[in-house]
Design a protein around this motif. Sequence first.
Motif, mmCIF file in Angstrom:
data_model
loop_
_atom_site.group_PDB
_atom_site.id
_atom_site.type_symbol
_atom_site.label_atom_id
_atom_site.label_comp_id
_atom_site.label_asym_id
_atom_site.label_seq_id
_atom_site.Cartn_x
_atom_site.Cartn_y
_atom_site.Cartn_z
ATOM 1 N N LYS A 32 -18.590 -42.431 16.085
ATOM 2 C CA LYS A 32 -17.822 -41.265 15.667
ATOM 3 C C LYS A 32 -16.441 -41.392 16.314
ATOM 4 C CE LYS A 32 -18.074 -36.281 15.890
ATOM 5 N NZ LYS A 32 -18.836 -35.108 16.214
ATOM 6 N N PRO A 33 -15.346 -41.183 15.563
ATOM 7 C CA PRO A 33 -14.013 -41.352 16.142
ATOM 8 C C PRO A 33 -13.862 -40.579 17.451
ATOM 9 C CG PRO A 33 -13.831 -40.987 13.798
ATOM 10 C CD PRO A 33 -15.282 -40.786 14.145
ATOM 11 N N GLY A 34 -13.236 -41.235 18.434
ATOM 12 C CA GLY A 34 -13.006 -40.594 19.718
ATOM 13 C C GLY A 34 -14.086 -40.884 20.752
ATOM 14 N N MET A 35 -15.186 -41.513 20.306
ATOM 15 C CA MET A 35 -16.260 -41.835 21.251
ATOM 16 C C MET A 35 -15.813 -42.906 22.222
ATOM 17 S SD MET A 35 -19.758 -42.217 19.118
ATOM 18 C CE MET A 35 -20.607 -43.240 20.314
ATOM 19 N N ARG A 36 -16.288 -42.790 23.464
ATOM 20 C CA ARG A 36 -16.032 -43.849 24.444
ATOM 21 C C ARG A 36 -17.311 -44.656 24.647
ATOM 22 N NH1 ARG A 36 -11.251 -43.378 25.825
ATOM 23 N NH2 ARG A 36 -10.143 -41.436 26.203
ATOM 24 N N ASP A 37 -17.157 -45.845 25.179
ATOM 25 C CA ASP A 37 -18.309 -46.686 25.563
ATOM 26 C C ASP A 37 -19.205 -47.131 24.410
ATOM 27 O OD1 ASP A 37 -17.567 -46.586 28.213
ATOM 28 O OD2 ASP A 37 -18.721 -44.771 28.605
ATOM 29 N N TYR A 38 -18.684 -47.048 23.178
ATOM 30 C CA TYR A 38 -19.445 -47.647 22.078
ATOM 31 C C TYR A 38 -19.364 -49.165 22.280
ATOM 32 C CZ TYR A 38 -20.706 -48.887 17.279
ATOM 33 O OH TYR A 38 -21.324 -49.408 16.173
ATOM 34 N N PRO A 39 -20.383 -49.954 22.013
ATOM 35 C CA PRO A 39 -21.685 -49.624 21.417
ATOM 36 C C PRO A 39 -22.785 -49.255 22.424
ATOM 37 C CG PRO A 39 -21.404 -51.994 21.494
ATOM 38 C CD PRO A 39 -20.181 -51.389 22.131
ATOM 39 N N LYS A 40 -22.436 -49.165 23.725
ATOM 40 C CA LYS A 40 -23.478 -48.742 24.691
ATOM 41 C C LYS A 40 -23.970 -47.343 24.327
ATOM 42 C CE LYS A 40 -21.374 -50.226 28.678
ATOM 43 N NZ LYS A 40 -20.287 -50.755 28.952
ATOM 44 N N VAL A 41 -23.018 -46.474 23.989
ATOM 45 C CA VAL A 41 -23.367 -45.114 23.581
ATOM 46 C C VAL A 41 -23.268 -45.049 22.055
ATOM 47 C CG1 VAL A 41 -22.701 -42.691 23.794
ATOM 48 C CG2 VAL A 41 -22.359 -44.252 25.715
ATOM 49 N N LYS A 42 -24.303 -44.494 21.409
ATOM 50 C CA LYS A 42 -24.282 -44.421 19.941
ATOM 51 C C LYS A 42 -24.455 -42.967 19.487
ATOM 52 C CE LYS A 42 -25.873 -49.058 18.892
ATOM 53 N NZ LYS A 42 -26.287 -49.808 20.055
ATOM 54 N N ALA A 43 -23.879 -42.651 18.347
ATOM 55 C CA ALA A 43 -23.998 -41.298 17.791
ATOM 56 C C ALA A 43 -24.883 -41.359 16.554
ATOM 57 C CB ALA A 43 -22.618 -40.764 17.417
ATOM 58 N N PRO A 44 -26.051 -40.732 16.598
ATOM 59 C CA PRO A 44 -26.961 -40.803 15.451
ATOM 60 C C PRO A 44 -26.352 -40.183 14.190
ATOM 61 C CG PRO A 44 -27.830 -39.351 17.188
ATOM 62 C CD PRO A 44 -26.576 -39.957 17.713
ATOM 63 N N ALA A 45 -26.705 -40.745 13.042
ATOM 64 C CA ALA A 45 -26.321 -40.213 11.725
ATOM 65 C C ALA A 45 -24.814 -40.182 11.498
ATOM 66 C CB ALA A 45 -26.924 -38.825 11.505
ATOM 67 N N GLN A 46 -24.068 -41.049 12.197
ATOM 68 C CA GLN A 46 -22.619 -41.120 12.000
ATOM 69 C C GLN A 46 -22.279 -42.478 11.406
ATOM 70 O OE1 GLN A 46 -20.371 -38.664 12.902
ATOM 71 N NE2 GLN A 46 -21.983 -37.346 13.686
ATOM 72 N N MET A 47 -21.297 -42.489 10.518
ATOM 73 C CA MET A 47 -20.791 -43.754 9.983
ATOM 74 C C MET A 47 -19.278 -43.644 9.927
ATOM 75 S SD MET A 47 -21.088 -46.828 8.727
ATOM 76 C CE MET A 47 -22.744 -47.214 8.151
ATOM 77 N N THR A 48 -18.588 -44.570 10.571
ATOM 78 C CA THR A 48 -17.139 -44.585 10.527
ATOM 79 C C THR A 48 -16.695 -45.830 9.772
ATOM 80 O OG1 THR A 48 -16.868 -43.320 12.564
ATOM 81 C CG2 THR A 48 -15.028 -44.732 11.937
ATOM 82 N N VAL A 49 -15.761 -45.639 8.859
ATOM 83 C CA VAL A 49 -15.264 -46.753 8.056
ATOM 84 C C VAL A 49 -13.757 -46.870 8.300
ATOM 85 C CG1 VAL A 49 -14.998 -47.656 5.710
ATOM 86 C CG2 VAL A 49 -17.070 -46.399 6.324
#
Length: 196
Positions: free
Chosen positions: A28-45
């Motif tokens: 999800k835009p603005g997330m830090r530490d991706y891909p360690k942290v993931k946001a369920p049911a989100q898709m960013t293109v």
Amino acid sequence: MTGEDYERIAKATPGLRVARVKAIPLYKPGMRDYPKVKAPAQMTVAVVPYSESDKPKAGKGFLQTIKGHLDRHRLLTTELHVIPAEYIKITVHAVVVMEPKYKNEQRRITQELRQLLQPMDHGQGSEGWRFGRTVYKGDIYGVISRIKGVVYVQDLWLDAEGTGFQKDGAGDIHIPPYALVYSGNHEVETISQTDL
């Protein structure tokens, strides 16, 4: 629907020339530490329009049109974000030892670096830099070392400008998953082997 499906559908958006697309699942835009942290049911293109520019930026209408097209295909449970690609400017500083007759080949070296560090291929057959791919000093060493007349790379460091990147202890530049790179004004100093 897989990330590849999203990419394929976004590229086929009617009426738009979409040059490059990167689907980032569970981000999800603005997330830090991706891909360690993931946001369920989100898709960013992340999308890039066709353009001759060094760093083509998708405008609001372009993003909305793609989102509308993807919304017709996505799962209802998925929250979809369509964002413009981010660009990180990479500047290479290198000191290169050359065979004497190639001593003035700085231009050749900077051209090769420009060709490597660019978001679009401009008809050279490669796609351009991969979304989110770390800029490793080792890759830069490799490109310079393969150039005719280069004896070895004596010194090399990288500078980056933009948002969301991190430079690690080794001097490699880690860029966000929705980012591409473009070239700054590379500074290459060449020394003749005979002058050492």
